[in-house]
Motif scaffolding. Structure first.
Motif, short mmCIF file in Angstrom:
data_model
loop_
_atom_site.label_atom_id
_atom_site.label_comp_id
_atom_site.label_asym_id
_atom_site.label_seq_id
_atom_site.Cartn_x
_atom_site.Cartn_y
_atom_site.Cartn_z
N THR A 198 1.01 -1.14 -0.19
CA THR A 198 0.37 0.31 -0.09
C THR A 198 0.79 1.12 0.31
OG1 THR A 198 -0.15 -0.25 2.70
CG2 THR A 198 -1.98 -1.27 1.16
N GLN A 199 2.22 0.87 0.20
CA GLN A 199 3.24 2.28 0.15
C GLN A 199 3.28 2.48 -0.97
OE1 GLN A 199 6.07 1.87 3.45
NE2 GLN A 199 4.83 0.89 4.87
N ASN A 200 3.18 1.99 -2.35
CA ASN A 200 4.01 1.88 -3.13
C ASN A 200 3.23 2.66 -4.10
OD1 ASN A 200 5.97 -0.09 -2.56
ND2 ASN A 200 5.21 -1.97 -3.93
N SER A 201 2.17 3.47 -4.32
CA SER A 201 1.34 3.77 -4.82
C SER A 201 2.14 5.56 -5.47
CB SER A 201 0.30 4.26 -5.19
OG SER A 201 -0.52 4.57 -3.65
N PHE A 202 2.10 5.86 -6.67
CA PHE A 202 2.64 7.21 -7.30
C PHE A 202 2.32 7.94 -8.10
CE2 PHE A 202 4.35 4.84 -10.32
CZ PHE A 202 4.64 5.31 -11.27
N ALA A 203 2.12 9.05 -7.94
CA ALA A 203 1.31 9.98 -8.72
C ALA A 203 2.30 10.59 -9.83
CB ALA A 203 0.26 11.18 -7.96
N ASP A 204 3.67 11.15 -9.59
CA ASP A 204 4.50 11.73 -10.81
C ASP A 204 5.52 11.18 -9.70
OD1 ASP A 204 6.40 14.30 -10.32
OD2 ASP A 204 4.54 14.73 -11.58
N LEU A 205 6.75 11.39 -11.38
CA LEU A 205 8.10 10.09 -11.08
C LEU A 205 8.52 10.87 -9.40
CD1 LEU A 205 9.63 9.26 -12.83
CD2 LEU A 205 10.43 10.68 -13.65
N LYS A 206 8.17 12.13 -9.56
CA LYS A 206 9.02 12.08 -8.10
C LYS A 206 8.75 11.42 -6.69
CE LYS A 206 6.32 16.60 -6.60
NZ LYS A 206 5.48 16.14 -6.42
N ASP A 207 7.57 11.10 -7.38
CA ASP A 207 7.40 10.45 -6.02
C ASP A 207 7.51 8.48 -6.41
OD1 ASP A 207 6.31 12.93 -4.98
OD2 ASP A 207 4.45 11.99 -5.61
N PHE A 208 8.13 8.38 -7.23
CA PHE A 208 8.72 7.16 -7.53
C PHE A 208 9.91 6.34 -6.33
CE2 PHE A 208 10.41 2.73 -9.34
CZ PHE A 208 9.05 2.28 -9.54
N ASP A 209 9.02 5.41 -6.03
CA ASP A 209 10.21 4.58 -4.78
C ASP A 209 10.80 3.67 -5.59
OD1 ASP A 209 11.59 3.80 -2.67
OD2 ASP A 209 10.08 4.09 -1.45
N TYR A 210 12.23 4.38 -5.30
CA TYR A 210 13.25 3.51 -5.75
C TYR A 210 13.42 2.11 -5.37
CZ TYR A 210 13.30 6.17 -9.91
OH TYR A 210 13.32 7.06 -11.15
N SER A 211 13.34 2.22 -3.84
CA SER A 211 13.24 1.58 -2.75
C SER A 211 12.38 0.79 -1.99
CB SER A 211 13.75 2.21 -1.86
OG SER A 211 13.16 3.20 -0.89
N LYS A 212 11.43 0.10 -3.17
CA LYS A 212 10.57 -0.21 -2.78
C LYS A 212 10.18 -0.91 -4.45
CE LYS A 212 9.20 1.41 0.57
NZ LYS A 212 9.10 0.66 2.30
N TYR A 213 9.70 -2.53 -4.00
CA TYR A 213 9.31 -3.92 -5.29
C TYR A 213 7.80 -2.65 -5.64
CZ TYR A 213 12.58 -6.84 -3.60
OH TYR A 213 13.46 -7.57 -3.27
N HIS A 214 7.36 -2.98 -7.06
CA HIS A 214 6.41 -2.06 -8.16
C HIS A 214 5.64 -3.12 -8.25
CE1 HIS A 214 7.45 1.78 -6.42
NE2 HIS A 214 8.82 1.65 -6.44
N PRO A 215 4.27 -3.78 -8.36
CA PRO A 215 3.17 -4.26 -9.66
C PRO A 215 3.88 -3.63 -11.50
CG PRO A 215 1.99 -2.30 -8.65
CD PRO A 215 3.37 -2.33 -8.11
N LEU A 216 3.83 -4.46 -11.53
CA LEU A 216 3.66 -3.96 -13.43
C LEU A 216 2.98 -2.59 -14.13
CD1 LEU A 216 4.81 -5.20 -15.89
CD2 LEU A 216 2.15 -6.67 -16.30
N SER A 217 1.89 -2.51 -13.58
CA SER A 217 0.94 -0.95 -14.05
C SER A 217 1.88 -0.16 -13.35
CB SER A 217 -0.38 -0.44 -13.29
OG SER A 217 -0.07 -1.03 -11.43
N GLU A 218 2.74 -0.04 -11.96
CA GLU A 218 3.56 0.98 -12.32
C GLU A 218 4.77 0.73 -12.72
OE1 GLU A 218 3.99 1.38 -7.66
OE2 GLU A 218 1.45 1.63 -7.59
N VAL A 219 5.42 0.20 -12.75
CA VAL A 219 6.63 -0.04 -13.70
C VAL A 219 6.03 0.45 -14.75
CG1 VAL A 219 7.94 -1.49 -15.25
CG2 VAL A 219 7.55 -1.85 -12.85
N ASN A 220 4.87 0.40 -15.37
CA ASN A 220 5.20 1.25 -16.44
C ASN A 220 4.60 2.65 -16.75
OD1 ASN A 220 4.92 -1.86 -18.47
ND2 ASN A 220 2.66 -2.38 -18.03
N ALA A 221 3.61 2.52 -15.51
CA ALA A 221 3.77 3.75 -15.36
C ALA A 221 5.08 5.04 -15.46
CB ALA A 221 2.46 4.14 -14.13
N TRP A 222 5.68 4.59 -14.58
CA TRP A 222 7.36 4.71 -14.56
C TRP A 222 7.84 5.33 -16.12
CZ3 TRP A 222 11.44 2.61 -15.50
CH2 TRP A 222 12.72 3.09 -15.75
#
Length: 422
Positions: free
Chosen positions: A109-133
């Motif tokens: 639940t801590q993984n969601s991000f709305a903007d590139l500056k909020d993307f957390d490289y220290s967390k694992y991310h589901p496929l949807s968030e990888v594509n959004a990044w």
């Protein structure tokens, strides 16, 4: 509601309603064969592993090299007695696999991000968030990054990749292709690939070493190769390895046994229920064929290829199907040595290097063998990232950044070697 918010909620709902595969009471054991007899026993156990419900995380390969396996709770006593009769005393590295999965899952639940500056490289991310990044970093650096589709998966997902370029030169530069997530459960692989891609993009013009290799080579990066399998590990079964194609009563093909080079010989299985199932034919998997077609589209385009896996801390080159050495081995091995030295200098992490067959085990139909043998990519490599078995496929998220930092230096050293030794 944003997709990046929906995904974690769906994951949690899946847990609540029992839709996810559970591993309560499953343990992970590490043991080391000390004789050829013990090694043969473990290899026989591996060949019937799915009927015994034992999952080999690190296959038997040679005397003195540790083996790691997951044992379900209902088989624990039986397997422990069998191993004891062979002279083994297993070391328990994970006492309750589900507890480790639950701890990892609590971070979703801590993984969601709305903007590139909020993307957390220290967390694992589901496929949807990888594509959004990928979309967001390409939008921020349009002069540096181009996104493209490689193919579609069995379940219809788009396999997306990115191209990173430096200064225009008026002609095409040699290409360097690397990917992650060919085996679905190896989450540190896409996470490390994403971290390194971000560094190549964001540190261009700031970091001299990065600027030099981005100017010298065109970079092609596929963060998640096995998109269906990776998505499945987030929604249904964290320990899933293969693709999701249907074969008789079982699902999936090992995408690193499906390449058309010495296909389905030693080190691969013809059993559709096996985790090393080679598939009904070479390139039966649309994911594998898509990448192969892309690499083959322009002969001579690519100078280097890396397939990032986990775990074991290994940097390996062809051949995998035989212990014979290829004609380019002296250069390949010197390149590996340079990469490993640079990697180890960052955090002291020790890697072994050499050919796939000699360092780990003989396996046929692998990506590195095909890219070298068929696509003629001289510097074809398979890398096994952290760790050596303590956490295995459940490497804690606090190791993502260290893994990215050290692997990036290995990648840069490899690129410099290739530029100087075409």
């Amino acid at each position: 509601m944003a997709l990046s918010i929906i995904t974690p909620l769906l994951l949690l709902l899946g847990v609540v309603y029992g839709q996810r595969e559970r591993y309560k009471g499953h343990q992970v054991w590490r043991l080391t064969p000390k004789s050829l007899t013990q090694l043969e026993y473990l290899d026989n156990l591996r060949q019937k592993s799915h009927t015994k419900e034992v999952d080999f995380w690190k296959d038997p390969s040679s005397v003195g090299r540790p083996v790691v396996l997951r044992v379900p709770s209902k088989r624990r006593n039986e397997i422990y007695i069998e191993l004891g009769l062979q002279g083994f005393v297993p070391e328990v590295t994970i006492k309750d696999l589900q507890q480790n999965i639950d701890e990892e899952e609590s971070l979703y639940t801590q993984n969601s991000f709305a903007d590139l500056k909020d993307f957390d490289y220290s967390k694992y991310h589901p496929l949807s968030e990888v594509n959004a990044w990928m979309e967001q970093i390409a939008a921020k650096y349009p002069e540096r990054v181009t996104l493209f589709n490689i193919s579609s998966s069995y379940e219809g997902r788009t396999i997306r990749a990115m191209k990173i370029v430096g200064k225009a030169t008026g002609s095409k530069k040699p290409g360097f292709f690397f990917d992650g997530g060919i085996h679905a459960r190896e989450w540190i692989s896409p996470a490390t690939v994403i971290y390194m891609a971000a560094q190549l993009i964001e540190q261009y013009g700031k970091n001299r070493s990065i600027t030099e290799v981005v100017d010298a080579l065109d970079w092609f990066i596929l963060p998640v190769f096995n998109v269906d399998g990776y998505n499945y590990t987030w929604t249904t079964n964290r320990m899933w390895r293969k693709t999701r194609s249907k074969h008789f009563n079982c699902y999936g093909v090992d995408p690193n046994r499906n390449w058309d080079w010495e296909w389905c010989k030693q080190g691969a299985s013809k059993d559709p229920c096996s985790d090393s199932y080679c598939g009904p034919s070479p390139f039966s998997e649309s994911e594998v064929k898509g990448v192969a077609d892309f690499l083959n589209a322009v002969p001579g385009r690519f100078r280097a290829y890396i397939d990032f896996h986990s775990f074991s801390q290994l940097w390996m080159t062809p051949w995998g199907y035989t212990k014979d050495l290829p004609p380019d081995f002296p250069l390949q091995n010197a390149c590996s040595a340079a990469a490993v030295d640079a990697l180890t200098a960052v955090h002291g992490t020790k890697y072994k290097y050499g050919t796939l067959a000699r360092v780990i085990y003989i396996s046929s139909g692998s990506s590195a063998d095909w890219t070298y043998g068929a696509a003629k990519i001289k510097y074809s490599t398979g890398v096994e990232l952290r760790d050596t078995g303590k956490y295995g496929f459940l490497l804690p998220a606090d190791q993502i950044i260290p893994s990215g930092e050290e692997t990036l230096q290995g990648l840069l050293a490899m690129a410099k070697f290739i530029v100087n030794n075409p």
